[in-house]
Design a protein around this motif. Sequence first.
Motif, PDB file in Angstrom:
ATOM      1  N   LEU A 116       0.811  -1.215   0.000  1.00 40.03           N
ATOM      2  CA  LEU A 116       0.000   0.000   0.000  1.00 40.03           C
ATOM      3  C   LEU A 116       0.849   1.271   0.000  1.00 40.03           C
ATOM      4  CD1 LEU A 116      -2.732  -1.084   2.586  1.00 40.03           C
ATOM      5  CD2 LEU A 116      -2.896  -1.089   0.090  1.00 40.03           C
ATOM      6  N   ASP A 117       2.169   1.100   0.014  1.00 38.51           N
ATOM      7  CA  ASP A 117       3.109   2.225   0.048  1.00 38.51           C
ATOM      8  C   ASP A 117       2.830   3.135   1.239  1.00 38.51           C
ATOM      9  OD1 ASP A 117       5.271   3.762  -0.762  1.00 38.51           O
ATOM     10  OD2 ASP A 117       4.046   5.050  -2.054  1.00 38.51           O
ATOM     11  N   LEU A 118       2.720   2.512   2.428  1.00 42.57           N
ATOM     12  CA  LEU A 118       2.454   3.254   3.654  1.00 42.57           C
ATOM     13  C   LEU A 118       3.606   3.088   4.644  1.00 42.57           C
ATOM     14  CD1 LEU A 118      -1.289   2.318   4.250  1.00 42.57           C
ATOM     15  CD2 LEU A 118      -0.402   4.551   3.523  1.00 42.57           C
ATOM     16  N   PRO A 119       3.857   4.122   5.457  1.00 42.00           N
ATOM     17  CA  PRO A 119       4.850   3.970   6.526  1.00 42.00           C
ATOM     18  C   PRO A 119       4.292   3.101   7.639  1.00 42.00           C
ATOM     19  CG  PRO A 119       3.756   6.075   6.717  1.00 42.00           C
ATOM     20  CD  PRO A 119       3.232   5.442   5.446  1.00 42.00           C
ATOM     21  N   VAL A 120       5.158   2.625   8.519  1.00 44.91           N
ATOM     22  CA  VAL A 120       4.715   1.782   9.630  1.00 44.91           C
ATOM     23  C   VAL A 120       5.014   2.465  10.959  1.00 44.91           C
ATOM     24  CG1 VAL A 120       4.795  -0.425   8.429  1.00 44.91           C
ATOM     25  CG2 VAL A 120       6.876   0.455   9.464  1.00 44.91           C
ATOM     26  N   ASN A 121       4.097   2.282  11.902  1.00 50.34           N
ATOM     27  CA  ASN A 121       4.168   2.869  13.230  1.00 50.34           C
ATOM     28  C   ASN A 121       4.308   1.694  14.191  1.00 50.34           C
ATOM     29  OD1 ASN A 121       3.786   4.501  15.525  1.00 50.34           O
ATOM     30  ND2 ASN A 121       2.234   5.759  14.508  1.00 50.34           N
ATOM     31  N   ILE A 122       5.502   1.523  14.752  1.00 52.63           N
ATOM     32  CA  ILE A 122       5.897   0.237  15.349  1.00 52.63           C
ATOM     33  C   ILE A 122       5.934   0.230  16.873  1.00 52.63           C
ATOM     34  CG2 ILE A 122       7.772  -1.456  15.480  1.00 52.63           C
ATOM     35  CD1 ILE A 122       6.480  -1.435  12.762  1.00 52.63           C
ATOM     36  N   HIS A 123       5.324  -0.811  17.439  1.00 54.76           N
ATOM     37  CA  HIS A 123       5.434  -1.148  18.866  1.00 54.76           C
ATOM     38  C   HIS A 123       6.529  -2.207  18.988  1.00 54.76           C
ATOM     39  CE1 HIS A 123       3.867  -2.376  22.918  1.00 54.76           C
ATOM     40  NE2 HIS A 123       4.273  -3.560  22.521  1.00 54.76           N
ATOM     41  N   SER A 124       7.582  -1.909  19.744  1.00 52.20           N
ATOM     42  CA  SER A 124       8.698  -2.869  19.827  1.00 52.20           C
ATOM     43  C   SER A 124       9.214  -2.964  21.248  1.00 52.20           C
ATOM     44  CB  SER A 124       9.848  -2.441  18.891  1.00 52.20           C
ATOM     45  OG  SER A 124      10.328  -1.152  19.249  1.00 52.20           O
ATOM     46  N   ARG A 125       8.464  -3.622  22.099  1.00 52.83           N
ATOM     47  CA  ARG A 125       8.863  -3.712  23.510  1.00 52.83           C
ATOM     48  C   ARG A 125       9.710  -4.958  23.746  1.00 52.83           C
ATOM     49  NH1 ARG A 125       4.574  -3.054  28.377  1.00 52.83           N
ATOM     50  NH2 ARG A 125       3.657  -4.867  27.352  1.00 52.83           N
ATOM     51  N   SER A 126      10.888  -4.746  24.296  1.00 49.64           N
ATOM     52  CA  SER A 126      11.843  -5.838  24.565  1.00 49.64           C
ATOM     53  C   SER A 126      12.192  -6.608  23.298  1.00 49.64           C
ATOM     54  CB  SER A 126      11.286  -6.807  25.625  1.00 49.64           C
ATOM     55  OG  SER A 126      11.041  -6.133  26.841  1.00 49.64           O
ATOM     56  N   ALA A 127      12.101  -5.926  22.160  1.00 48.08           N
ATOM     57  CA  ALA A 127      12.339  -6.595  20.876  1.00 48.08           C
ATOM     58  C   ALA A 127      12.976  -5.651  19.859  1.00 48.08           C
ATOM     59  CB  ALA A 127      11.024  -7.133  20.330  1.00 48.08           C
ATOM     60  N   ALA A 128      13.716  -4.660  20.337  1.00 42.94           N
ATOM     61  CA  ALA A 128      14.229  -3.612  19.451  1.00 42.94           C
ATOM     62  C   ALA A 128      15.113  -4.171  18.339  1.00 42.94           C
ATOM     63  CB  ALA A 128      15.000  -2.573  20.261  1.00 42.94           C
ATOM     64  N   ARG A 129      16.070  -5.016  18.703  1.00 44.76           N
ATOM     65  CA  ARG A 129      17.018  -5.509  17.702  1.00 44.76           C
ATOM     66  C   ARG A 129      16.313  -6.349  16.632  1.00 44.76           C
ATOM     67  NH1 ARG A 129      22.341  -5.631  17.590  1.00 44.76           N
ATOM     68  NH2 ARG A 129      22.531  -5.124  19.803  1.00 44.76           N
ATOM     69  N   VAL A 130      15.465  -7.270  17.070  1.00 46.73           N
ATOM     70  CA  VAL A 130      14.752  -8.132  16.114  1.00 46.73           C
ATOM     71  C   VAL A 130      13.830  -7.301  15.232  1.00 46.73           C
ATOM     72  CG1 VAL A 130      13.129 -10.045  15.867  1.00 46.73           C
ATOM     73  CG2 VAL A 130      14.908 -10.144  17.617  1.00 46.73           C
ATOM     74  N   THR A 131      13.171  -6.306  15.825  1.00 44.30           N
ATOM     75  CA  THR A 131      12.265  -5.451  15.051  1.00 44.30           C
ATOM     76  C   THR A 131      13.011  -4.736  13.940  1.00 44.30           C
ATOM     77  OG1 THR A 131      10.843  -5.098  16.985  1.00 44.30           O
ATOM     78  CG2 THR A 131      10.662  -3.505  15.191  1.00 44.30           C
ATOM     79  N   ILE A 132      14.114  -4.097  14.285  1.00 42.32           N
ATOM     80  CA  ILE A 132      14.878  -3.333  13.290  1.00 42.32           C
ATOM     81  C   ILE A 132      15.497  -4.259  12.249  1.00 42.32           C
ATOM     82  CG2 ILE A 132      16.952  -1.910  12.982  1.00 42.32           C
ATOM     83  CD1 ILE A 132      16.154  -0.467  15.582  1.00 42.32           C
ATOM     84  N   GLU A 133      16.037  -5.383  12.690  1.00 42.71           N
ATOM     85  CA  GLU A 133      16.618  -6.332  11.731  1.00 42.71           C
ATOM     86  C   GLU A 133      15.565  -6.857  10.764  1.00 42.71           C
ATOM     87  OE1 GLU A 133      18.448  -9.342  14.105  1.00 42.71           O
ATOM     88  OE2 GLU A 133      20.283  -8.169  14.479  1.00 42.71           O
ATOM     89  N   THR A 134      14.383  -7.172  11.287  1.00 41.16           N
ATOM     90  CA  THR A 134      13.311  -7.701  10.432  1.00 41.16           C
ATOM     91  C   THR A 134      12.857  -6.657   9.421  1.00 41.16           C
ATOM     92  OG1 THR A 134      12.546  -9.135  12.235  1.00 41.16           O
ATOM     93  CG2 THR A 134      11.011  -8.748  10.426  1.00 41.16           C
ATOM     94  N   MET A 135      12.702  -5.413   9.865  1.00 39.42           N
ATOM     95  CA  MET A 135      12.269  -4.372   8.939  1.00 39.42           C
ATOM     96  C   MET A 135      13.314  -4.137   7.847  1.00 39.42           C
ATOM     97  SD  MET A 135      10.119  -1.524  11.081  1.00 39.42           S
ATOM     98  CE  MET A 135      11.498  -0.919  12.051  1.00 39.42           C
ATOM     99  N   LYS A 136      14.586  -4.179   8.215  1.00 34.46           N
ATOM    100  CA  LYS A 136      15.641  -4.001   7.215  1.00 34.46           C
ATOM    101  C   LYS A 136      15.633  -5.153   6.211  1.00 34.46           C
ATOM    102  CE  LYS A 136      19.713  -2.720   8.773  1.00 34.46           C
ATOM    103  NZ  LYS A 136      20.879  -2.643   9.672  1.00 34.46           N
ATOM    104  N   GLU A 137      15.475  -6.367   6.730  1.00 34.03           N
ATOM    105  CA  GLU A 137      15.437  -7.549   5.851  1.00 34.03           C
ATOM    106  C   GLU A 137      14.259  -7.487   4.890  1.00 34.03           C
ATOM    107  OE1 GLU A 137      15.231 -10.761   8.584  1.00 34.03           O
ATOM    108  OE2 GLU A 137      17.348 -10.623   9.182  1.00 34.03           O
ATOM    109  N   GLN A 138      13.151  -6.893   5.336  1.00 36.56           N
ATOM    110  CA  GLN A 138      11.942  -6.817   4.513  1.00 36.56           C
ATOM    111  C   GLN A 138      11.912  -5.583   3.611  1.00 36.56           C
ATOM    112  OE1 GLN A 138       9.744  -9.415   4.369  1.00 36.56           O
ATOM    113  NE2 GLN A 138      11.286 -10.370   5.678  1.00 36.56           N
ATOM    114  N   GLY A 139      12.977  -4.802   3.644  1.00 36.74           N
ATOM    115  CA  GLY A 139      13.062  -3.646   2.758  1.00 36.74           C
ATOM    116  C   GLY A 139      12.211  -2.469   3.177  1.00 36.74           C
TER     117      GLY A 139
END
Length: 247
Positions: A116-139
């Motif tokens: 949909l070409d939309l930005p994401v508004n992320i909840h990342s509690r106790s999961a910062a590294r995995v969240t950022i790594e996953t988003m980078k991997e998914q482009g």
Amino acid sequence: MENGFVDCHCHISAHEFEEDFEDVILRTREAGVKTLVAVTEEVGEFARVLQLQESYPDLVAPCFGIHPLQAAEGPQQRSVKPQIGLDFTPWCAPTQQDRDDQVTVFIKQLSIAKELDLPVNIHSRSAARVTIETMKEQGISRALLHNFAGKPSVALEGVKAGYLFSFPPAVCRSKQRDKLIKQIPLEHICLETDSPALGLHQHVRNEPANIILPCRYIADVKGLPPETVRLVTAHNAYRLFPKAKTR
């Protein structure tokens, strides 16, 4: 640059605001808030947020998602499917399977945002590294990590990827995140209230008018005028959420 505050993550559709909603909105406007990014926690709120957008088209910008922690029948709580974000706190994701399930659905949600070409508004509690790594991997290139409390080194990986980070009034309660705020460039910071939660006082209802509190705090930590923080964070917010600017 913009002249008002942008609350990048609030729950204005929450039942805590039902009794005095008009007063809350009045105080919001008086505080100089120009845009409320109205985040949902469950599907039942979607219609309410759309109704608020219709009633306040110059103020409310809908942001649809489902919190990773949802109430089940009875006293239990469970990890939801689907969601936007990851919550690896032990009471939300007690097993590795719970975490894996969250990541699987998180990736599906990210794919919808890309489609949909939309930005994401992320909840990342106790999961910062995995969240950022996953988003980078998914482009994912456009993301806000709200109420971020990860390590500065992890945050800087997000900065390199172009992500933004927002902080609510609760950040004023202690100096725990000072180092984090100092290291994240102001061009990657937004303001939020996460109201009705995460206010200056833990058990007092928070509201969007309190956006001035994290603004002043971030300004103090960075040695900048609050006016600069207000202007730059609003500019950052509209860069990330361009559709909110047209309201």
